[in-house]
Design a protein around this motif. Structure first.
Motif, PDB file in Angstrom:
ATOM      1  N   GLN A  43       0.810  -1.220   0.000  1.00 16.01           N
ATOM      2  CA  GLN A  43       0.000   0.000   0.000  1.00 16.01           C
ATOM      3  C   GLN A  43       0.842   1.269   0.000  1.00 16.01           C
ATOM      4  O   GLN A  43       0.363   2.333  -0.364  1.00 16.01           O
ATOM      5  N   ASP A  44       2.101   1.156   0.431  1.00 17.61           N
ATOM      6  CA  ASP A  44       2.982   2.332   0.460  1.00 17.61           C
ATOM      7  C   ASP A  44       4.409   1.914   0.109  1.00 17.61           C
ATOM      8  O   ASP A  44       4.712   0.746  -0.069  1.00 17.61           O
ATOM      9  N   TYR A  45       5.278   2.916   0.013  1.00 26.42           N
ATOM     10  CA  TYR A  45       6.666   2.658  -0.384  1.00 26.42           C
ATOM     11  C   TYR A  45       7.416   1.808   0.639  1.00 26.42           C
ATOM     12  O   TYR A  45       8.244   0.979   0.277  1.00 26.42           O
ATOM     13  N   LYS A  46       7.117   2.037   1.890  1.00 23.83           N
ATOM     14  CA  LYS A  46       7.803   1.283   2.948  1.00 23.83           C
ATOM     15  C   LYS A  46       7.484  -0.213   2.834  1.00 23.83           C
ATOM     16  O   LYS A  46       8.380  -1.053   2.915  1.00 23.83           O
ATOM     17  N   GLU A  47       6.244  -0.531   2.648  1.00 26.31           N
ATOM     18  CA  GLU A  47       5.836  -1.934   2.506  1.00 26.31           C
ATOM     19  C   GLU A  47       6.391  -2.529   1.210  1.00 26.31           C
ATOM     20  O   GLU A  47       6.824  -3.677   1.181  1.00 26.31           O
ATOM     21  N   ARG A  48       6.397  -1.747   0.137  1.00 25.07           N
ATOM     22  CA  ARG A  48       6.959  -2.229  -1.128  1.00 25.07           C
ATOM     23  C   ARG A  48       8.448  -2.531  -0.974  1.00 25.07           C
ATOM     24  O   ARG A  48       8.938  -3.552  -1.463  1.00 25.07           O
ATOM     25  N   ALA A  49       9.168  -1.661  -0.288  1.00 21.35           N
ATOM     26  CA  ALA A  49      10.600  -1.885  -0.059  1.00 21.35           C
ATOM     27  C   ALA A  49      10.831  -3.157   0.763  1.00 21.35           C
ATOM     28  O   ALA A  49      11.754  -3.924   0.492  1.00 21.35           O
ATOM     29  N   LYS A  50       9.981  -3.376   1.741  1.00 20.37           N
ATOM     30  CA  LYS A  50      10.088  -4.576   2.569  1.00 20.37           C
ATOM     31  C   LYS A  50       9.894  -5.836   1.719  1.00 20.37           C
ATOM     32  O   LYS A  50      10.648  -6.804   1.833  1.00 20.37           O
ATOM     33  N   GLN A  51       8.900  -5.814   0.852  1.00 18.65           N
ATOM     34  CA  GLN A  51       8.626  -6.962  -0.005  1.00 18.65           C
ATOM     35  C   GLN A  51       9.758  -7.188  -1.006  1.00 18.65           C
ATOM     36  O   GLN A  51      10.145  -8.330  -1.272  1.00 18.65           O
ATOM     37  N   MET A  52      10.302  -6.110  -1.540  1.00 17.90           N
ATOM     38  CA  MET A  52      11.426  -6.213  -2.479  1.00 17.90           C
ATOM     39  C   MET A  52      12.645  -6.812  -1.786  1.00 17.90           C
ATOM     40  O   MET A  52      13.293  -7.708  -2.328  1.00 17.90           O
TER      41      MET A  52
END
Length: 169
Positions: free
Chosen positions: A134-143
């Motif tokens: 939902q946000d950049y922080k979560e996307r970075a975590k998944q990456m």
């Protein structure tokens, strides 16, 4: 009169045999799981007797390869099959390389996988996260999660940013 049972059995000047031979140990290890030649060599090296040389160890390994008990190709395929669901190609290749497997055998084992790297990454991502960030922080975590498991940046980006997974791969 003998002091202990070993003197009775072997005589006072003799000691017990130092344990199983290198070949016996090698076959026992290979009966449990596949080993690369390099791994098995390192595992057997501590059991070399004072009278034995590295060449004798190589002779035992050569004999096991000739009989089909030891195979780097079989080891590579087995390891890749076992760990492919959790790791990307880069990680699998690294593990095989550190086990002493040649690059062409690594490429061959990775090519023989039934699923593509993208499909495996998507399955792992779905199991762990299940929904798009939902946000950049979560996307970075998944990456980071996918990258740490050896998936390429391109694959990780497609998995994390895809709205419809069927079109991504």
């Amino acid at each position: 009169m003998p002091i202990n049972n070993s003197e009775e059995k072997y005589g006072s000047g003799c000691s017990r045999r130092a344990g199983p031979s290198l070949k016996t140990r090698a076959v026992r290890y290979l009966a449990r799981r596949e080993y690369s030649r390099c791994e098995l060599r390192e595992k057997l090296r501590p059991y070399l007797q004072e009278s034995q040389s590295e060449e004798e160890l190589d002779t035992v390994l050569d004999e096991l390869e000739q009989k089909g008990y030891l195979s780097d190709e079989r080891f590579a395929r087995s390891r890749v099959r076992l760990r492919a669901a959790r790791y990307g190609n880069a990680r699998l290749a690294y593990e095989l390389r550190s086990s002493g497997v040649s690059n062409e055998l690594i490429d061959q084992a990775l090519d023989d996988l039934g699923q593509s790297e993208g499909q495996r990454a998507r399955a792992l991502w779905s199991k762990r996260f299940g929904q798009i960030a939902q946000d950049y922080k979560e996307r970075a975590k998944q990456m980071r999660y996918l990258l740490a498991r050896g998936f390429s940046m391109e694959i990780a980006r497609k998995v994390v940013q895809a709205d419809d997974f069927d079109d991504a791969f």
